[in-house]
Write an enzyme that holds these catalytic residues in place. Sequence first.
Site, PDB file in Angstrom:
ATOM      1  N   PHE A  64      37.766  41.134  30.036  1.00  0.00           N
ATOM      2  CA  PHE A  64      36.703  41.589  30.937  1.00  0.00           C
ATOM      3  C   PHE A  64      35.327  41.223  30.393  1.00  0.00           C
ATOM      4  CE2 PHE A  64      37.820  45.195  34.088  1.00  0.00           C
ATOM      5  CZ  PHE A  64      38.920  44.488  34.558  1.00  0.00           C
ATOM      6  N   ASP A  80      38.676  25.881  45.228  1.00  0.00           N
ATOM      7  CA  ASP A  80      38.354  27.248  45.678  1.00  0.00           C
ATOM      8  C   ASP A  80      37.111  27.834  44.998  1.00  0.00           C
ATOM      9  OD1 ASP A  80      38.911  29.613  47.149  1.00  0.00           O
ATOM     10  OD2 ASP A  80      39.895  30.504  45.420  1.00  0.00           O
TER      11      ASP A  80
END
Length: 407
Positions: free
Chosen positions: A213, A280
């Site tokens: 994270f 993407d």
Amino acid sequence: ADGDLLFNVNSDIRFNPRAAEQSEWQNEDHEEFLPTGETSIDSYPNWLKFHIGINRYELYSRHNPAIEALLQDLVSQKITSVAMKSGGTQLKLIMTFQNYGQALFKPMKQTREQETPPDFFYFSDYERHNAEIAAFHLDRQILDFRRVPPVAGRLVNMTREIRDVTRDKKLWRTFFISPANNICFYGECSYYCSTEHALCGKPDQIEGSLAAFLPDLSLAKRKTWRNPWRRSYHKRKKAEWEVDPDYCEEVKQTPPYDSGTRILDIMDMTVFDFLMGNMDRHHYETFEKFGNETFIIHLDNGRGFGKYSHDELSILVPLNQCCRIRKSTYLRLQLLAKEEYKLSLLMKESLLKDKIAPILYQPHLEAMDRRLRIVLKAVSDCIEKDGYDNVVENDYNTDVNTVATER
């Protein structure tokens, strides 16, 4: 300078495990020394050392020892809780470790050699756990960008390390035993979350990628930017850049692309995505603290490495239209085209360090060499058309004793 650091480490950030559960740290203006003579910063968990190393130019320095240690943590730390990540098209899990670190888990959905079916639209393609791992290695070891958060592969026990530790009832309710006697689950999401698309272990072991994270948004806000070369995400409509060959000129007159290094960052990201075959890239993020003068974080790379038999040339359109590239990136690409520093061989060697190696099917590695030649030809064509100095941006700052690269 202090303004170049995400957190001011001079005023010591004190790690409080209880506060870490709420993703908060305490800022104190004095340095605390432990009985061992070390400062408290030496005793911080590796995820926190990673966070406080983030600066205006990169997520971590080239020789930061905390990164190797953090990669080790991702594969060995005890998982204490699991929850589904909200939003997104496919199932992702947030895993919390014994040392209060957190990572995003993307489970294995297809084998290494399976190619994306030709009739799949890019926006309905699977996200691949091995693509996340490969993207981290390409960004860190090969291209030397250091803009992807650390990612490692891990074999997870679905019973002990997911089902038994989750407090997420919605996730827990989707566990079942398949006719083949394997443990399966499917979670909740807008694509591929059903019994027909369940994730099954063998019998309860599942592979996945774990991405460390970034700092909590309450501590370090990030700005989300729409990629100017974003695709239409529509089965029939085309985006403006697909029909207007002079589209880049329009972009270059719009902030933040009209000054600073942002357009060069987009070119770096274009090369990075083309080598992986990732279509993407609809948005990107930067740390708000650094304003417009900072790097693009290369997040969410799971749709790379889907096709090894096809090179998606439309990914390279930004480079073809703008004809700009950093000198440091161009030199690096030229080096990777040489036999002794061959991209596919360096990539293969780097990926062998991961616990669930081999990460990429050999044809994907060979496709990268082929795509590299296409990128170099595109730059060469630009130089022929516009001249070297108008295409290649010298990002080297030279003084008497050092040669440093400004990212």
